[in-house]
Scaffold this motif. Sequence first.
Motif, short mmCIF file in Angstrom:
data_model
loop_
_atom_site.label_atom_id
_atom_site.label_comp_id
_atom_site.label_asym_id
_atom_site.label_seq_id
_atom_site.Cartn_x
_atom_site.Cartn_y
_atom_site.Cartn_z
N PRO A 180 0.81 -1.22 0.00
CA PRO A 180 0.00 0.00 0.00
C PRO A 180 0.84 1.27 0.00
CG PRO A 180 -0.21 -1.16 2.09
CD PRO A 180 0.60 -2.03 1.20
N ASP A 181 2.03 1.19 0.59
CA ASP A 181 2.94 2.35 0.64
C ASP A 181 4.37 1.84 0.49
OD1 ASP A 181 3.82 4.97 0.93
OD2 ASP A 181 3.85 4.86 3.12
N PRO A 182 4.75 1.42 -0.74
CA PRO A 182 6.06 0.79 -0.93
C PRO A 182 7.22 1.76 -0.75
CG PRO A 182 5.04 1.19 -3.05
CD PRO A 182 4.02 1.56 -2.00
N SER A 183 8.36 1.22 -0.33
CA SER A 183 9.56 2.04 -0.21
C SER A 183 10.14 2.37 -1.59
CB SER A 183 10.60 1.33 0.65
OG SER A 183 10.97 0.10 0.07
N LEU A 184 9.77 1.61 -2.61
CA LEU A 184 10.17 1.88 -4.00
C LEU A 184 8.94 2.30 -4.80
CD1 LEU A 184 12.49 -1.19 -4.74
CD2 LEU A 184 13.17 1.14 -4.14
N ASP A 185 8.99 3.48 -5.38
CA ASP A 185 7.85 4.00 -6.15
C ASP A 185 7.43 3.09 -7.29
OD1 ASP A 185 7.45 6.21 -4.56
OD2 ASP A 185 8.62 7.55 -5.84
N VAL A 186 8.36 2.32 -7.87
CA VAL A 186 8.01 1.45 -9.01
C VAL A 186 7.02 0.35 -8.62
CG1 VAL A 186 10.15 1.89 -10.28
CG2 VAL A 186 10.03 -0.04 -8.70
N LEU A 187 6.88 0.08 -7.32
CA LEU A 187 5.95 -0.96 -6.86
C LEU A 187 4.57 -0.41 -6.52
CD1 LEU A 187 8.28 -3.13 -4.61
CD2 LEU A 187 7.43 -3.64 -6.91
N LYS A 188 4.40 0.88 -6.61
CA LYS A 188 3.10 1.49 -6.29
C LYS A 188 2.06 1.03 -7.32
CE LYS A 188 1.01 5.77 -4.82
NZ LYS A 188 0.49 5.17 -3.62
N ASP A 189 0.91 0.63 -6.82
CA ASP A 189 -0.21 0.18 -7.66
C ASP A 189 0.15 -1.04 -8.49
OD1 ASP A 189 -1.90 2.22 -6.70
OD2 ASP A 189 -1.03 3.63 -8.12
N ARG A 190 0.90 -1.98 -7.88
CA ARG A 190 1.25 -3.24 -8.54
C ARG A 190 0.93 -4.40 -7.61
NH1 ARG A 190 3.92 -3.25 -13.45
NH2 ARG A 190 4.54 -1.18 -14.10
N VAL A 191 0.62 -5.54 -8.22
CA VAL A 191 0.31 -6.76 -7.47
C VAL A 191 1.18 -7.90 -7.96
CG1 VAL A 191 -2.09 -6.07 -7.04
CG2 VAL A 191 -1.55 -7.47 -9.05
N ALA A 192 1.46 -8.85 -7.08
CA ALA A 192 2.22 -10.05 -7.42
C ALA A 192 1.47 -11.27 -6.88
CB ALA A 192 3.63 -9.98 -6.85
N PHE A 193 1.83 -12.44 -7.40
CA PHE A 193 1.12 -13.67 -7.10
C PHE A 193 2.04 -14.71 -6.49
CE2 PHE A 193 -0.99 -11.50 -10.54
CZ PHE A 193 -2.33 -11.63 -10.26
N VAL A 194 1.46 -15.57 -5.66
CA VAL A 194 2.22 -16.67 -5.05
C VAL A 194 2.56 -17.72 -6.10
CG1 VAL A 194 1.26 -16.33 -2.74
CG2 VAL A 194 0.12 -17.89 -4.33
N ARG A 195 3.43 -18.65 -5.74
CA ARG A 195 3.92 -19.67 -6.66
C ARG A 195 2.83 -20.56 -7.25
NH1 ARG A 195 9.07 -18.81 -6.52
NH2 ARG A 195 10.43 -18.96 -4.73
N GLY A 196 1.73 -20.76 -6.60
CA GLY A 196 0.66 -21.60 -7.13
C GLY A 196 -0.04 -21.01 -8.35
N VAL A 197 0.19 -19.74 -8.62
CA VAL A 197 -0.39 -19.06 -9.78
C VAL A 197 0.66 -19.09 -10.89
CG1 VAL A 197 -1.25 -16.87 -10.67
CG2 VAL A 197 -1.84 -17.60 -8.35
#
Length: 90
Positions: A69-86
Motif C-alpha cells: 500500500p505504501d512501498p519504499s520503492l515507487d516502481v511498486l506502487k499500484d502493482r500486485v504479485a502472485f504466489v507460486r501456485g499461480v
Amino acid sequence: MKAIWKGVVLAESADTLVMDGNHYFPAACLKREFTTFSNHRSRGAYGEEQWLSLFVNGDLLPDAIWFHPDPSLDVLKDRVAFVRGVTIAD
C-alpha cells in the motif's frame, strides 16, 4: 504476461515489472471478480504487504496476491504479485 490459476486468467499485461523473481502486474489489470478479502498482513523488503485471496470456480487459494500500500520503492506502487501456485506465462 498472464497470471493464471485453475485455467482462469487473473491478470494480463505487457507491463510487468520483475523484482526478486516475481512479476508485478499493474493493479488495474487484476480481475477483481476473482479476488476476496484476506486478513493477512506481512512485512517485506519494500514495506508492509497486504494480501488478497483468490476464489475461482468454487476453489479458494488463501493469501494468493500481495501488494504494497505504501512501498519504499515507487516502481511498486499500484502493482500486485502472485504466489507460486499461480502460473505466470507469456
